[in-house]
Design a protein around this motif. Structure first.
Motif, PDB file in Angstrom:
ATOM      1  N   ILE A   1       0.727  -1.110   0.008  1.00  0.00           N
ATOM      2  CA  ILE A   1      -0.045  -0.158   0.010  1.00  0.00           C
ATOM      3  C   ILE A   1       0.869   1.173  -0.034  1.00  0.00           C
ATOM      4  N   TYR A   2       0.518   2.304  -0.829  1.00  0.00           N
ATOM      5  CA  TYR A   2       1.451   3.545  -0.769  1.00  0.00           C
ATOM      6  C   TYR A   2       0.620   4.800  -0.994  1.00  0.00           C
ATOM      7  N   CYS A   3       1.399   5.642  -0.728  1.00  0.00           N
ATOM      8  CA  CYS A   3       0.689   7.126  -0.515  1.00  0.00           C
ATOM      9  C   CYS A   3       1.069   7.834  -1.916  1.00  0.00           C
ATOM     10  N   PRO A   4       0.159   8.001  -2.708  1.00  0.00           N
ATOM     11  CA  PRO A   4       0.397   8.691  -4.177  1.00  0.00           C
ATOM     12  C   PRO A   4       0.624  10.114  -4.008  1.00  0.00           C
ATOM     13  N   ASN A   5       0.613  10.915  -2.877  1.00  0.00           N
ATOM     14  CA  ASN A   5       0.916  12.385  -2.904  1.00  0.00           C
ATOM     15  C   ASN A   5       2.422  12.406  -2.782  1.00  0.00           C
ATOM     16  N   ARG A   6       2.822  12.980  -4.119  1.00  0.00           N
ATOM     17  CA  ARG A   6       4.505  13.366  -4.129  1.00  0.00           C
ATOM     18  C   ARG A   6       4.995  14.223  -3.324  1.00  0.00           C
ATOM     19  N   ALA A   7       4.043  15.210  -2.751  1.00  0.00           N
ATOM     20  CA  ALA A   7       4.523  16.262  -1.914  1.00  0.00           C
ATOM     21  C   ALA A   7       4.332  15.434  -0.292  1.00  0.00           C
ATOM     22  N   CYS A   8       4.074  14.640  -0.108  1.00  0.00           N
ATOM     23  CA  CYS A   8       3.998  13.871   1.273  1.00  0.00           C
ATOM     24  C   CYS A   8       5.549  13.792   2.061  1.00  0.00           C
ATOM     25  N   PRO A   9       5.540  14.507   3.082  1.00  0.00           N
ATOM     26  CA  PRO A   9       6.884  14.681   3.825  1.00  0.00           C
ATOM     27  C   PRO A   9       7.454  13.314   4.075  1.00  0.00           C
TER      28      PRO A   9
END
Length: 185
Positions: free
Chosen positions: A14-22
């Motif tokens: 599972i991954y976060c698709p937000n490229r700006a995620c810190p």
């Protein structure tokens, strides 16, 4: 970061698709700097956290734009440690294509795949503009890997990242021998 997580079809992760995620940025920078990737001496987990938290690193190329005066302001960073870090970053520019391919967040391209691709190509530019079928045929990649590599290399943000790295002096050339030997590195 609050962005809903995603899961790719047929994968467990599972991954976060937000490229700006810190948190994603920290993870990407830690991997990029790791010994098996670009091997940036002096850039450990805590320093990555400080650089991201201070807003000095918002993307991988920002590592190559770090200013000594700004780094000196960080906790536990003296003149010597700052200079060692900047020297380590400068040295990493010449690690070559195998290390760079492994360091970049390209799905399914790890250390072994990076080395294999570097043996088969003179430089990273050979991959640009190729579709999945061409990558599969030319470099003997499997269909999943070739599709992921082609998708990553077709993404405008990723191409901009590569352009920035090139402009900052990061080598895209292969330093591997194009031989059938399986020597140790």
């Amino acid at each position: 970061c609050g962005t809903p997580s995603l899961k790719r079809a047929g994968e467990v992760a599972i991954y976060c698709p937000n490229r700006a995620c810190p948190d994603i940025l920290r993870s990407v920078v830690r991997h990029f700097a790791s010994r098996r990737a670009m091997d940036i001496e002096g850039l450990g987990e805590k320093l990555v956290d400080q650089l991201v938290d201070a807003g000095l690193v918002r993307s991988i190329p920002d590592l190559y734009r770090l200013d000594a005066a700004e780094v000196l302001k960080l906790e536990r960073m003296g003149k010597k440690s700052t200079q060692n870090l900047l020297d380590g970053i400068e040295t990493s520019k010449q690690r070559g294509m195998a290390k760079l391919l492994h360091a970049l967040p390209i799905p399914h391209v790890g250390e072994t795949m990076g080395r294999d691709l570097a043996r088969k190509a003179a430089g990273l530019d050979e991959f640009l503009g190729k579709d999945a079928a061409a990558l599969e045929r030319t470099y003997k990649l499997g269909p999943v890997v070739s599709a992921d590599v082609a998708e990553w290399l077709a993404d405008a943000d990723n191409l901009a990242l590569l352009d920035e790295l090139r402009a900052l002096g990061v080598s895209f050339a292969s330093t591997q021998q194009a031989s059938g030997g399986g020597g140790l590195f």
